[in-house]
Write a protein that holds these residues in place. Structure first.
Motif, PDB file in Angstrom:
ATOM      1  N   MET A   8       0.941  -1.161   0.098  1.00  0.00           N
ATOM      2  CA  MET A   8       0.097   0.006   0.079  1.00  0.00           C
ATOM      3  C   MET A   8       1.082   1.205  -0.111  1.00  0.00           C
ATOM      4  N   ASN A   9       1.937   1.271   0.893  1.00  0.00           N
ATOM      5  CA  ASN A   9       2.757   2.243   1.020  1.00  0.00           C
ATOM      6  C   ASN A   9       3.632   2.670  -0.387  1.00  0.00           C
ATOM      7  N   LEU A  18       4.983  12.480   4.447  1.00  0.00           N
ATOM      8  CA  LEU A  18       5.346  13.475   5.444  1.00  0.00           C
ATOM      9  C   LEU A  18       4.269  14.188   6.226  1.00  0.00           C
ATOM     10  N   THR A  19       3.246  14.634   5.382  1.00  0.00           N
ATOM     11  CA  THR A  19       2.168  15.127   6.050  1.00  0.00           C
ATOM     12  C   THR A  19       1.577  14.239   7.036  1.00  0.00           C
ATOM     13  N   LEU A  85      12.231   6.175   1.811  1.00  0.00           N
ATOM     14  CA  LEU A  85      11.869   7.541   2.713  1.00  0.00           C
ATOM     15  C   LEU A  85      10.513   7.561   2.877  1.00  0.00           C
ATOM     16  N   THR A  86       9.268   6.982   2.099  1.00  0.00           N
ATOM     17  CA  THR A  86       8.012   7.154   2.363  1.00  0.00           C
ATOM     18  C   THR A  86       7.943   5.869   3.494  1.00  0.00           C
ATOM     19  N   GLN A  87       8.340   4.676   3.361  1.00  0.00           N
ATOM     20  CA  GLN A  87       8.420   3.640   4.228  1.00  0.00           C
ATOM     21  C   GLN A  87       8.921   3.939   5.545  1.00  0.00           C
ATOM     22  N   ILE A  88       9.954   4.745   5.646  1.00  0.00           N
ATOM     23  CA  ILE A  88      10.516   5.326   6.948  1.00  0.00           C
ATOM     24  C   ILE A  88       9.664   6.098   7.806  1.00  0.00           C
TER      25      ILE A  88
END
Length: 126
Positions: A8-9, A18-19, A85-88
């Motif tokens: 999904m991510n 980040l939001t 980065l998104t997963q982190i």
């Protein structure tokens, strides 16, 4: 192999991720004490897509999340591929492991890195 949450991510943009991270930071009861007096701008750069998002921390909360680099006198730069980065920032991937594996780079003071590590621990328990 990715789990359903990771799948999904993969379609989530860095700005959206980040939001959501900012919302979690601002809503968590322990975070204000943790980041009291710490006022950086965290510039997150996706090396593969060129996406750049800045997270401005002021007065014990995330003040704003904006596209582009917002440099100030206290900046931290975080670099990696956008998916990582998104997963982190969604708590799927451990940032310490990503650093050790060479996928994530953080440029800031030792205090900045300690604060980021502590945020990870408080928000996601990793």
């Amino acid at each position: 192999m990715t789990n359903p949450e990771q799948a999904m991510n993969e379609n989530t943009t860095l700005l959206t991720s980040l939001t959501g991270f900012a919302t979690r930071v601002n809503e968590h009861e322990r975070v204000p004490r943790l980041i009291k007096g710490w006022n950086p701008t965290v510039v997150v750069e996706a090396l593969d897509t060129g996406a750049i998002v800045s997270v401005v921390v002021r007065d014990s909360k995330v003040e704003r999340v904006v596209e582009g680099a917002q440099e100030d006198s206290h900046s931290i730069t975080v670099q990696g591929d956008e998916e990582l980065l998104t997963q982190i920032f969604e708590g799927v991937t451990n940032p310490a492991e990503a650093v050790l594996e060479g996928g994530l780079a953080v440029f800031g003071t030792a205090q900045d890195q300690t604060k980021l590590d502590a945020l990870t621990l408080v928000l996601w328990g990793i």
